[in-house]
Design an enzyme around this catalytic site. Structure first.
Site, PDB file in Angstrom:
ATOM      1  N   CYS A   2     -10.783  11.291   6.325  1.00 44.75           N
ATOM      2  CA  CYS A   2     -12.181  11.282   5.889  1.00 44.75           C
ATOM      3  C   CYS A   2     -12.641  12.726   5.731  1.00 44.75           C
ATOM      4  O   CYS A   2     -12.351  13.570   6.570  1.00 44.75           O
ATOM      5  CB  CYS A   2     -13.048  10.561   6.918  1.00 44.75           C
ATOM      6  SG  CYS A   2     -14.820  10.590   6.519  1.00 44.75           S
TER       7      CYS A   2
ATOM      8  N   ASP B  78      -0.017  22.876  13.803  1.00 45.68           N
ATOM      9  CA  ASP B  78      -0.553  21.561  14.131  1.00 45.68           C
ATOM     10  C   ASP B  78       0.498  20.613  14.715  1.00 45.68           C
ATOM     11  O   ASP B  78       0.416  19.407  14.539  1.00 45.68           O
ATOM     12  CB  ASP B  78      -1.156  20.958  12.846  1.00 45.68           C
ATOM     13  CG  ASP B  78      -1.907  19.659  13.097  1.00 45.68           C
ATOM     14  OD1 ASP B  78      -2.444  19.510  14.193  1.00 45.68           O
ATOM     15  OD2 ASP B  78      -1.945  18.807  12.193  1.00 45.68           O
TER      16      ASP B  78
END
Length: 308
Positions: A240, A133
Site C-alpha cells: 500500500c 532489509d
C-alpha cells in the site's frame, strides 16, 4: 590510487555511491541506538508487529551493528530511488510502486558489493557487510541519524525535495569516517497520512500498528485476512502506498533511472479483469523477478479474492 585521510575516505565513498546510482549517502558512527531502544521495546511489547515475529529476534543486534560486524566503526546509509515514470492502469488492482520492477534486494546488494570492492581497492584493507532489509538492522533509524531525512508521522523516512519513494540500505565497515548530523523534523502540523489511512493503522503520530496495515495484511499475514477489513483496502492487492501518496513531500518525487526497477510492460497494461483471471503461469512470467514472489501466487489470489 591510495587515499589516506578520513575526510578523503568519506568524500570518495560518497562520490562512488553517486556513481553507482544511489540518490544520497550519509555516514554515522557505529554504536548502540540509545533513543530507538525503548521505542522498539514498547512497540514489540504492545504486539504492534503482528505475526512479524522476526522483529523480536536479535533485539541487541538490531540496535547495535557492532554486534553484526566485528570492530565496526561506521554505518554508511544509502538511498536508491524507485519512483516509477509510468503507473499502473487505473482500472487495475494496485501493487506498491516498490514492487514494479526486479527484486530490490538483488539490485541493491550488487551495488553495495561493488561499493565495498571500490573502497577496498582504493583505501586498502577494509572489512564490512552489506545490508538490504534482510538482517536485524534499523535502516530508517540509521538513515535519519546520517542526515538523509527524518522519520515521518507515517514512520517512513522523509526527505525534503525528494519525498520517500526510495529503498534504504547500509554498509557497515571497520573504517573511521567523517560523520553526518541528523536533520530536523519537517512534518509540522500535517496529518495527511494519518487522515488518509483507510484502516487507521497510524494509531498516533510516528506510530504504526502493524496489525492494521494493508501492507501487513497483503504481504506478511499468511492466514486469512480478517473479514472486518473487507471494504477498507481501496483495491490494494500487494502492499500500500496511500500514506506516501498523500504526503506533501512526495510532490517532489522524480522518476528513477535504474533499468532493473522498470516494470514489466504487461503489468502496466493489466486491468481488473486480467488480475481476476490471472493464472500461475502468467504470475510467473510477469512477476518473474519481482518482490511479489514473496506473497506467492496463492497469496496474491487470496488478496484479489478478498477485494472482489
Amino acid at each position: 590510487m591510495v587515499i589516506q585521510s578520513k575526510s578523503k575516505y568519506t568524500q570518495f565513498i560518497k562520490s562512488e555511491a553517486k556513481r553507482l546510482g544511489f540518490l544520497s549517502c550519509g555516514v554515522s558512527k557505529a554504536g548502540f541506538l540509545e533513543e530507538e531502544a525503548p521505542r522498539l521495546e514498547i512497540w514489540l511489547n504492545k504486539n504492534k508487529n503482528g505475526q512479524m515475529s522476526y522483529m523480536e529476534n536479535h533485539f541487541d543486534k538490531r540496535l547495535n551493528p557492532t554486534l553484526l560486524v566485528e570492530d565496526a566503526k561506521s554505518v554508511v546509509s544509502l538511498l536508491l530511488n524507485y519512483y516509477p515514470e509510468q503507473k499502473q492502469n487505473d482500472e487495475a488492482y494496485k501493487i506498491s510502486k516498490y514492487a514494479y520492477g526486479a527484486d530490490y534486494h538483488q539490485v541493491i546488494i550488487g551495488k553495495l558489493k561493488e561499493l565495498l570492492f571500490s573502497i577496498q581497492e582504493t583505501i586498502g584493507e577494509v572489512s564490512g557487510r552489506a545490508f538490504v532489509d534482510s538482517a536485524p538492522v534499523l535502516e530508517k533509524a540509521w538513515a535519519a541519524k546520517s542526515g538523509l531525512g527524518w522519520i515521518g508521522k507515517n514512520s517512513n523516512l522523509l526527505t525534503q525535495k525528494v519525498g520517500s519513494f526510495y529503498f534504504i540500505a547500509e554498509l557497515v565497515i571497520d573504517l573511521d569516517l567523517d560523520y553526518d548530523y541528523a536533520t530536523t523534523d519537517h512534518c509540522g502540523t500535517c496529518t495527511a497520512c494519518i487522515d488518509a489511512c483507510p484502516t487507521q493503522a497510524i494509531v498516533a503520530p510516528y506510530i504504526v500498528d502493524g496489525n492494521k496495515c494493508i501492507s501487513y495484511f497483503t504481504i506478511e499475514l499468511k492466514e486469512s485476512i480478517p473479514q472486518e477489513m473487507r471494504g477498507h483496502f481501496e483495491d490494494w492487492a500487494f502492499g500500500c502506498d496511500i500514506c506516501q501518496d498523500v504526503c506533501p513531500w512526495n510532490k517532489f518525487s522524480k522518476p528513477h533511472n535504474e533499468p532493473l526497477l522498470n516494470p514489466n510492460p504487461d503489468l502496466l497494461s493489466m486491468n481488473r479483469k486480467d488480475w481476476d483471471e490471472i493464472t500461475e503461469e502468467t504470475f510467473r512470467a510477469v512477476f518473474k523477478d519481482s518482490p511479489l514472489k514473496r506473497a506467492k501466487f496463492s497469496g496474491l489470489k487470496r488478496n484479489i479474492n478478498f477485494l472482489k
